[in-house]
Motif scaffolding. Structure first.
Motif, PDB file in Angstrom:
ATOM      1  N   CYS A  93       1.043  -1.377  -0.089  1.00  0.00           N
ATOM      2  CA  CYS A  93       0.070   0.349   0.347  1.00  0.00           C
ATOM      3  C   CYS A  93       1.316   1.132   0.157  1.00  0.00           C
ATOM      4  N   ARG A 118      -8.502   1.999   1.386  1.00  0.00           N
ATOM      5  CA  ARG A 118      -7.821   0.742   0.657  1.00  0.00           C
ATOM      6  C   ARG A 118      -6.577   0.865  -0.251  1.00  0.00           C
ATOM      7  N   SER A 121      -1.626   2.299   3.463  1.00  0.00           N
ATOM      8  CA  SER A 121      -0.644   1.381   4.328  1.00  0.00           C
ATOM      9  C   SER A 121      -1.285   2.099   5.797  1.00  0.00           C
ATOM     10  N   VAL A 122      -1.028   1.404   6.611  1.00  0.00           N
ATOM     11  CA  VAL A 122      -1.460   1.121   7.818  1.00  0.00           C
ATOM     12  C   VAL A 122      -0.707   2.093   8.467  1.00  0.00           C
ATOM     13  N   ARG A 206      -5.332   1.511  11.300  1.00  0.00           N
ATOM     14  CA  ARG A 206      -5.650  -0.280  11.065  1.00  0.00           C
ATOM     15  C   ARG A 206      -5.602  -0.977   9.981  1.00  0.00           C
ATOM     16  N   PRO A 207      -5.393  -1.293   9.251  1.00  0.00           N
ATOM     17  CA  PRO A 207      -6.081  -2.751   7.979  1.00  0.00           C
ATOM     18  C   PRO A 207      -7.679  -2.601   7.465  1.00  0.00           C
ATOM     19  N   TYR A 208      -7.823  -2.002   6.452  1.00  0.00           N
ATOM     20  CA  TYR A 208      -9.012  -1.257   6.512  1.00  0.00           C
ATOM     21  C   TYR A 208     -10.150  -3.135   6.208  1.00  0.00           C
TER      22      TYR A 208
END
Length: 229
Positions: A93, A118, A121-122, A206-208
């Motif tokens: 990402c 999306r 990146s985190v 955090r991740p999507y």
């Protein structure tokens, strides 16, 4: 410009990018590319499939000289958009996402939100730059808040808020002083609502979550439509 019904000159933008990076460290003189304007005009009339093919040649030139890739990406909060973003971020990402004056497309706030979620990146950030434009900016911030508030740190499923938001109006002293000068001198012409850009920075925490976050954004957008009607 990513959403489905936005401007039709993405191919032109790609050609401009190609021109800027055609020779690393040099400025490409206008007379060195005499046919570029004609090519841009022709590509601008293409449909999505033809336009996507035209990017292949652009990508070849950019990658040889600068390791740059150009991709036609539509905002979409559905499975198609998820698949396109997954293809775009197959290797990794992005740590930085720049979004320039896109929040006035209020109908596509949900799709833009999902796309940012999306591809960033985190720990990465999305920097959105735009005037307030009436309620468009505040509406997008409410969308972000509505998703964040559903997933507080004490969420029973262990899901935290998606973004940390930072809103900045006075981000550069020179620009701020010009803003004040324009207000004082050209108050009848200069309207900060449409002329003065403000910064909205979203840091991804955090991740999507494709199901939870997308559903929360769609719910907010549906409620917004219901309140309008």
């Amino acid at each position: 410009d990513g959403h489905i019904e936005a401007v039709q000159n993405n191919a032109v933008n790609c050609l401009l990018t190609d021109a800027l990076h055609e020779r690393e460290g040099e400025i490409v003189e206008e007379n060195e590319s005499p046919t570029r304007g004609d090519e841009a005009e022709q590509l601008d009339s293409y449909g999505d499939e033809e336009r996507e093919k035209s990017l292949l040649g652009v990508n070849g030139t950019l990658h040889q000289n600068n390791n740059i890739r150009v991709k036609f990406l539509k905002w979409d909060d559905g499975p198609v958009g998820a698949a396109e973003c997954q293809s775009l971020t197959r290797q990794s990402c992005f740590q930085l996402c720049l979004v320039s004056d896109c929040l006035h497309f209020e109908h596509y706030h949900g799709a833009l939100f999902a796309t940012i979620g999306r591809v960033v990146s985190v720990g990465g950030i999305a920097v959105l730059v735009q005037p307030r434009r009436g309620k468009s900016l505040s509406k997008f911030r409410k969308l972000v808040a509505s998703v964040n508030i559903l997933f507080c740190p004490n969420d029973e499923n262990g899901i935290s808020p998606l973004f940390e938001e930072i809103y900045i109006e006075r981000y550069d002293e020179d620009i701020w002083q010009q803003h004040k000068s324009l207000l004082a001198t050209y108050g009848n012409l200069y309207d900060p609502n449409i002329h003065y850009p403000v910064l909205l920075i979203l840091k991804k925490l955090r991740p999507y979550d494709e199901m939870r976050d997308t559903m929360a954004a769609k719910k907010h957008m549906n409620e917004r439509k219901s309140n309008v009607s």
